[in-house]
Structures are given as C-alpha cells and as structure tokens.
Design an enzyme around this catalytic site. Sequence first.
Site, PDB file in Angstrom:
ATOM      1  N   LYS A 263       0.864  -1.181   0.000  1.00 29.06           N
ATOM      2  CA  LYS A 263       0.000   0.000   0.000  1.00 29.06           C
ATOM      3  C   LYS A 263       0.897   1.227   0.000  1.00 29.06           C
ATOM      4  O   LYS A 263       1.663   1.447   0.939  1.00 29.06           O
ATOM      5  CB  LYS A 263      -0.906   0.000   1.228  1.00 29.06           C
TER       6      LYS A 263
ATOM      7  N   LYS B  42      -2.139  -1.674  -3.855  1.00 27.47           N
ATOM      8  CA  LYS B  42      -2.990  -0.489  -3.760  1.00 27.47           C
ATOM      9  C   LYS B  42      -2.122   0.755  -3.785  1.00 27.47           C
ATOM     10  O   LYS B  42      -1.171   0.843  -2.983  1.00 27.47           O
ATOM     11  CB  LYS B  42      -3.802  -0.542  -2.464  1.00 27.47           C
TER      12      LYS B  42
END
Length: 337
Positions: A206, A260
């Site tokens: 992330k 992500k």
Amino acid sequence: MQDRTHLVDDITGHRRMRRNRKADWTRRLVQENRLTVDDLIWPIFIVPGSGIVDPIAAMPGVNRMSIDKAVEAAREAAGLGIPALATFPNIEMELRDETGSNSLEANNLINQATAAIKKAVPNIGIITDVALDPFTSHGHDGILRGGEIVNDETVDQVARAAVMQADAGADIIAPSEMMDGRIGAIRMALDAAGHQSVGIMSYATKFASAFYGPYREAISTGGLLKGDKKTYYIDPANGTEAIRDAALDVEEGADMLMVKPGLPYLDICWRMKEAFGLPTFAYQVSGEYTQIKAAAMNGWIDGERAMLETLLSFKRAGCDGVLTYFAVEVARILSKR
C-alpha cells in the site's frame, strides 16, 4: 504462377502479426486475457441509520448506504454474480477517538453490516478491513501516541478487531494499516478463536499515494488527518521494498495479496504474482475511479471503454481480481455479452 511476394514479406520473414487480428472471430480466438464477473470485488461504504443512499460528491455514481440499503445492494451484486463485497464504515464523529476504540465494539457499524448482509445474502463473500482510520479522531490507520503511529499497540488492537469481524461473519480479513507483523498476529488471533477458515487478504503493498482523496471524503477522514502516512505506507519510488514487504506477509501467513493503488503500480502486480504465486489483487482506488468518471462526464474519453480497458490491464499484469467501484456497472455490461 505470378509471384505476389511483397517487400513487406521479405522484411518480416513472411510473419505478419495482423493475420490474427483480421476478424472479430480470430481476435476472440487468440485473446490472452478476459475480464469476467468473477474478477470483481465491490467496495461499499456503510453509514448509520436506515433508508439512506447518500451520493459521494467526489465519486460520481458511488453512495454511502445504511445497512438496509447495503443489504439490497448485496442482493443485486449477488444476482449479477459478483463474488464478494469489501465494506468500509463511516461512523459518527462522536465515536471516533485517539485510539479508534470503537473498532473493538463487537456490535459496531462494520460488524452490524457484515451480520446483516451474511444473513440476507449468505452466498456473497464479505471482506473487511481492520485499519483504524474510520475510527480515529486524527484520520490515521493506527494509534497515535506523542505524534507517532505506534506499531505494536496498533497490531494488538487490529488483531482483536479481526476476531470480532470474523465473529460477525467476515469471510476474509484485509488489513490495510501497514503495521509490521500484523499479518502473523491476525493469523494467530483468528486461529486461537477458532476461525481457521477465515482468510487474510494482505494489503501487501500500500503506497503513500495521491490517489486516495475521494475515499477519505467517503469515510469522512480527509479533514481529520494530521500530517501524512509516509511513516507506514510505502514510498511510490520503491518497488523492491514493496516486494520485500509482501514477502514478509507471505511468510506470516497471508492467503492473498493486494496492490494499492492499482493502475500506477501494474509493475508491482506483475512482480508479486511472479515472485509468490499467491492469488493477487489490485485495488482500483477512488482517485483512479474518479479520473475516469470525471473525464467521461466531460466528454473527453469514452468512459465505458476506458473502464473496461483499465480493468483488463490488471488481468494482463497477473491479477486474479480487482477491487473496483465499477463492479456493478461492469457486471451489468458483461451480463449482456
């Protein structure tokens, strides 16, 4: 017989790439990747109350929904064949505090939503996040102590929250707060509570991205955030570090991996799939969604084609599926083909 060889035949050695592109049937026959409804996970936003469908200004076509409306949405999604939902709560401001303590309430909003959806639509998967940002007064994903997001105390809390989410019926825990050791701690906690069948989809990579803004509006954390998240999210410049981070999650027991944001990190999707072979997913985040929607609304691009093209790119990059706010829209399109 007249020799009709062309200069191009000599140049290419009689190999012409366009032969397989000459007709619709040949293009379909040799297509390497396909997007299907089975590739879609639909993120939804939950708010307290009933009868609420609240449009999110920064995400055209996306709504915050009360639990009863989320149940209706889940029925529609299941009817279209979408395998799973990912739920995110927007709780009342008065319930948010420095430690995100409401995450440890067994009957909190996210757990109520899980229980209601699983009761009404048992055949759809529920993926829940244990990050603390929807529950904190400062908008960070973990516990804030003396200006620092403390790792170990946050891990203890998210592991406890994961068990409560599994108790409520969550099928997969997807921890996004990026604390060190969280995957192993959550796995141990789930197993100790008898939830061996509950999976973990790690937000393995992330990034500290500029693409999260509309999401923060959706869960009402944008105005709360103090500072940034660079001490625990990955630097967008660091691909090798991202793979090292994912490797630790694999060692700790992650069942699935997620990248992500999605589109700016297709290289990471490919590297993770090649390195570990685990089911790999991308999260086409709010900023990616909004770019396509905004450009399409202004007539600058063909929104449907751009939507489908970007989703197909995740498949080409090795992803087994995509978390996308386009899920229902895409499922409707695919159902007509």
